[in-house]
Design a protein around this motif. Sequence first.
Motif, PDB file in Angstrom:
ATOM      1  N   SER A   9       0.862  -1.193   0.000  1.00  0.00           N
ATOM      2  CA  SER A   9       0.000   0.000   0.000  1.00  0.00           C
ATOM      3  C   SER A   9       0.891   1.232   0.000  1.00  0.00           C
ATOM      4  CB  SER A   9      -0.925   0.007   1.229  1.00  0.00           C
ATOM      5  OG  SER A   9      -0.155   0.062   2.425  1.00  0.00           O
ATOM      6  N   GLY A  10       0.275   2.408  -0.028  1.00  0.00           N
ATOM      7  CA  GLY A  10       1.037   3.640   0.045  1.00  0.00           C
ATOM      8  C   GLY A  10       1.513   4.133  -1.305  1.00  0.00           C
ATOM      9  N   PRO A  11       2.233   5.259  -1.305  1.00  0.00           N
ATOM     10  CA  PRO A  11       2.644   5.890  -2.566  1.00  0.00           C
ATOM     11  C   PRO A  11       3.622   5.058  -3.398  1.00  0.00           C
ATOM     12  CG  PRO A  11       3.665   6.977  -0.673  1.00  0.00           C
ATOM     13  CD  PRO A  11       2.625   6.064  -0.130  1.00  0.00           C
ATOM     14  N   ASN A  12       4.353   4.120  -2.752  1.00  0.00           N
ATOM     15  CA  ASN A  12       5.319   3.302  -3.484  1.00  0.00           C
ATOM     16  C   ASN A  12       4.767   1.933  -3.893  1.00  0.00           C
ATOM     17  OD1 ASN A  12       7.338   5.226  -3.470  1.00  0.00           O
ATOM     18  ND2 ASN A  12       8.195   4.528  -1.523  1.00  0.00           N
ATOM     19  N   GLN A  13       3.471   1.728  -3.699  1.00  0.00           N
ATOM     20  CA  GLN A  13       2.865   0.450  -4.089  1.00  0.00           C
ATOM     21  C   GLN A  13       3.092   0.216  -5.589  1.00  0.00           C
ATOM     22  OE1 GLN A  13      -1.300   0.127  -3.181  1.00  0.00           O
ATOM     23  NE2 GLN A  13      -1.426  -2.024  -3.733  1.00  0.00           N
ATOM     24  N   GLY A  14       3.603  -0.973  -5.880  1.00  0.00           N
ATOM     25  CA  GLY A  14       3.835  -1.339  -7.272  1.00  0.00           C
ATOM     26  C   GLY A  14       5.151  -0.858  -7.849  1.00  0.00           C
ATOM     27  N   LYS A  15       5.865   0.017  -7.121  1.00  0.00           N
ATOM     28  CA  LYS A  15       7.139   0.536  -7.619  1.00  0.00           C
ATOM     29  C   LYS A  15       8.288  -0.401  -7.245  1.00  0.00           C
ATOM     30  CE  LYS A  15       5.897   5.463  -7.277  1.00  0.00           C
ATOM     31  NZ  LYS A  15       6.272   6.751  -6.632  1.00  0.00           N
ATOM     32  N   ASP A  16       9.356  -0.357  -8.038  1.00  0.00           N
ATOM     33  CA  ASP A  16      10.581  -1.054  -7.669  1.00  0.00           C
ATOM     34  C   ASP A  16      11.257  -0.286  -6.535  1.00  0.00           C
ATOM     35  OD1 ASP A  16      10.405  -3.107  -9.564  1.00  0.00           O
ATOM     36  OD2 ASP A  16      11.308  -1.861 -11.132  1.00  0.00           O
ATOM     37  N   LEU A  17      11.702  -1.024  -5.518  1.00  0.00           N
ATOM     38  CA  LEU A  17      12.314  -0.429  -4.337  1.00  0.00           C
ATOM     39  C   LEU A  17      13.805  -0.706  -4.293  1.00  0.00           C
ATOM     40  CD1 LEU A  17       9.641  -1.573  -1.720  1.00  0.00           C
ATOM     41  CD2 LEU A  17       9.675   0.581  -3.010  1.00  0.00           C
ATOM     42  N   VAL A  18      14.545   0.151  -3.612  1.00  0.00           N
ATOM     43  CA  VAL A  18      15.983  -0.102  -3.427  1.00  0.00           C
ATOM     44  C   VAL A  18      16.157  -1.206  -2.380  1.00  0.00           C
ATOM     45  CG1 VAL A  18      16.547   2.281  -4.005  1.00  0.00           C
ATOM     46  CG2 VAL A  18      16.300   1.633  -1.597  1.00  0.00           C
ATOM     47  N   PRO A  19      17.263  -1.966  -2.465  1.00  0.00           N
ATOM     48  CA  PRO A  19      17.533  -2.998  -1.465  1.00  0.00           C
ATOM     49  C   PRO A  19      18.400  -2.499  -0.316  1.00  0.00           C
ATOM     50  CG  PRO A  19      19.075  -3.215  -3.250  1.00  0.00           C
ATOM     51  CD  PRO A  19      18.228  -2.011  -3.574  1.00  0.00           C
ATOM     52  N   GLY A  20      18.773  -1.198  -0.362  1.00  0.00           N
ATOM     53  CA  GLY A  20      19.773  -0.710   0.578  1.00  0.00           C
ATOM     54  C   GLY A  20      21.158  -0.929   0.002  1.00  0.00           C
ATOM     55  N   GLY A  21      22.156  -0.382   0.684  1.00  0.00           N
ATOM     56  CA  GLY A  21      23.505  -0.530   0.155  1.00  0.00           C
ATOM     57  C   GLY A  21      24.563  -0.389   1.248  1.00  0.00           C
ATOM     58  N   SER A  22      25.782  -0.708   0.931  1.00  0.00           N
ATOM     59  CA  SER A  22      26.229  -1.055  -0.401  1.00  0.00           C
ATOM     60  C   SER A  22      26.019  -2.531  -0.758  1.00  0.00           C
ATOM     61  CB  SER A  22      27.727  -0.726  -0.527  1.00  0.00           C
ATOM     62  OG  SER A  22      28.515  -1.555   0.338  1.00  0.00           O
ATOM     63  N   SER A  23      25.789  -3.370   0.240  1.00  0.00           N
ATOM     64  CA  SER A  23      25.666  -4.818  -0.023  1.00  0.00           C
ATOM     65  C   SER A  23      24.258  -5.184  -0.486  1.00  0.00           C
ATOM     66  CB  SER A  23      26.027  -5.613   1.236  1.00  0.00           C
ATOM     67  OG  SER A  23      27.286  -5.243   1.745  1.00  0.00           O
ATOM     68  N   GLY A  24      23.684  -4.367  -1.381  1.00  0.00           N
ATOM     69  CA  GLY A  24      22.309  -4.573  -1.809  1.00  0.00           C
ATOM     70  C   GLY A  24      22.102  -5.824  -2.626  1.00  0.00           C
ATOM     71  N   GLY A  25      23.082  -6.174  -3.471  1.00  0.00           N
ATOM     72  CA  GLY A  25      22.965  -7.398  -4.253  1.00  0.00           C
ATOM     73  C   GLY A  25      22.957  -8.630  -3.374  1.00  0.00           C
ATOM     74  N   SER A  26      23.795  -8.631  -2.357  1.00  0.00           N
ATOM     75  CA  SER A  26      23.841  -9.752  -1.408  1.00  0.00           C
ATOM     76  C   SER A  26      22.526  -9.876  -0.654  1.00  0.00           C
ATOM     77  CB  SER A  26      24.990  -9.561  -0.421  1.00  0.00           C
ATOM     78  OG  SER A  26      26.244  -9.674  -1.057  1.00  0.00           O
ATOM     79  N   ALA A  27      21.995  -8.733  -0.173  1.00  0.00           N
ATOM     80  CA  ALA A  27      20.744  -8.749   0.591  1.00  0.00           C
ATOM     81  C   ALA A  27      19.584  -9.204  -0.281  1.00  0.00           C
ATOM     82  CB  ALA A  27      20.468  -7.360   1.160  1.00  0.00           C
ATOM     83  N   ALA A  28      19.503  -8.680  -1.505  1.00  0.00           N
ATOM     84  CA  ALA A  28      18.413  -9.042  -2.405  1.00  0.00           C
ATOM     85  C   ALA A  28      18.493 -10.510  -2.805  1.00  0.00           C
ATOM     86  CB  ALA A  28      18.449  -8.152  -3.650  1.00  0.00           C
ATOM     87  N   ALA A  29      19.712 -11.018  -3.007  1.00  0.00           N
ATOM     88  CA  ALA A  29      19.878 -12.426  -3.389  1.00  0.00           C
ATOM     89  C   ALA A  29      19.368 -13.353  -2.292  1.00  0.00           C
ATOM     90  CB  ALA A  29      21.350 -12.719  -3.705  1.00  0.00           C
ATOM     91  N   VAL A  30      19.695 -13.032  -1.041  1.00  0.00           N
ATOM     92  CA  VAL A  30      19.250 -13.882   0.074  1.00  0.00           C
ATOM     93  C   VAL A  30      17.736 -13.759   0.255  1.00  0.00           C
ATOM     94  CG1 VAL A  30      19.456 -14.321   2.557  1.00  0.00           C
ATOM     95  CG2 VAL A  30      21.493 -13.764   1.214  1.00  0.00           C
ATOM     96  N   ALA A  31      17.231 -12.531   0.252  1.00  0.00           N
ATOM     97  CA  ALA A  31      15.793 -12.314   0.463  1.00  0.00           C
ATOM     98  C   ALA A  31      14.959 -12.866  -0.684  1.00  0.00           C
ATOM     99  CB  ALA A  31      15.516 -10.819   0.632  1.00  0.00           C
TER     100      ALA A  31
END
Length: 496
Positions: free
Chosen positions: A149-171
């Motif tokens: 819900s909210g204004p970002n519903q349906g949008k692509d979100l950042v995973p955080g950084g700098s280890s965003g690829g690692s976090a997104a891969a695990v999640a």
Amino acid sequence: MSKLNELNIASARDGLARGEFSAAELTEVYIQAIQAGRDMNAYITETPDVALERARESDARRAKGDAMGAMDGIPIAMKDLFCTEGVLTTAGSHILDGFVPPYESTVSANLRSAGAVMLGKSNLDEFAMGSANITSYYGPVKNPWKATSGPNQGKDLVPGGSSGGSAAAVAGGLAMAATGTDTGGSIRQPASFCGIVGLKPTYGRCSRWGVVAFASSLDQAGPMTKTVQDAAIMLGAMAGHDPKDSTSAPLPVPDFEALMTGDVKGLTIGIPKEYKMDGMDPEIQALWDQGIAWLKDAGCIIKEVSLPHTKYALATYYIVAPAEASANLARYDGVRYGLRVPGDSLDDMYMNTRGAGFGEEVQRRILIGTYALSSGYYDAYYIKAQKVRTLISNDFKTAFESVDAILTPTAPSAAFALGEKQEDPVAMYLNDVFTVPTSLAGLPGMSVPAGFSSTGLPLGLQVIGRSFDEGTVLNVGAALEKAAGLNLKAVTGASS
């Protein structure tokens, strides 16, 4: 049995030991998931052939009764900041185009020696400089979570950084666990944004040798996992004294998993009053209050503490870290390795290569750092920042005279939309407001998923411990994890 890529390290270890599946079968599931999930952009380089070869070696060892421990046969992502022998290593930067190290970083070598299977090199902010994984030359990483819900519903979100690829891969089910590095929050903040566990060990617990340097007095490798128990298992395989790294602590590596007794009764937990900031998101405050209540219910004693120099931490960090980056990144000149852009003279070649090879954020930090180190400003900025850093460290030492661990929020918000805050570097730097003090003091800190925002996105709480007391951090983190009782399923963006 659940899908293989929904298992965590502990359950996969048990399944492999019982012969329910092989390491090769487990690895194949992840290779297929990575291929299906490329839209996430979690990996810069996929290494399926290397992964299957190592998985088969693991199966052969197990068949002979020679399994090397809990990580043997476990498929993981390696942040593309760790040099890996014979495999492209980029640090997310154009300037390292084509760089294939002839050597292995100590941490990745330790994991390989423990039998871990490398699925590939995960994406990151360029040279680990960023809080959203949007500065990578190889494009931004997408958080597998979606706002409900909210204004970002349906949008692509950042995973955080700098280890965003690692976090997104695990999640997102593209790795069972991953390595990360943390300079000012780069393990913990993406862990919070992606609903996983991220542990920054004490500075010196894991070797920095073979890790592409950002800020040498701050950088520290750590595990990014699905559970606190997994973080304990993986840290045990990563850590250890390394004579090749002069900052590596000559201390034995404890059995971190065994230290997780599950009993936190009688521990005193500090709540720093300076972290209750004006304008704090009410959802973050409510989550923090909930964490305090959970630990109180588990038998902990809650005590307010003061960390009076907290308000100077972010400014201090953004002098110290860029100054060290300025020195470390001077080695990238187009002469010995990576990108080379020709010029009419040697100086032209240097300038052309660095101008084309470094992205905007990296250039910004090099300029800030060079300015802080320049004649006439060194004493006013860098030396003063180092003095304030000492005061911040002393604040923690004083607090830990009366408490066993400290509890804070991990990040000031949930994940935000790709493109948001992109034009305002200061707004982006504020993402690390709760994590930077721990890094400046060199202390262990861990983010644990503890709840959700009103828009359905994960939020984390941070546990900070005494130097080299990761055992208490893990134990308190496990108590929070148990109390929260979350079953995170980021692939679908749902929770249960």
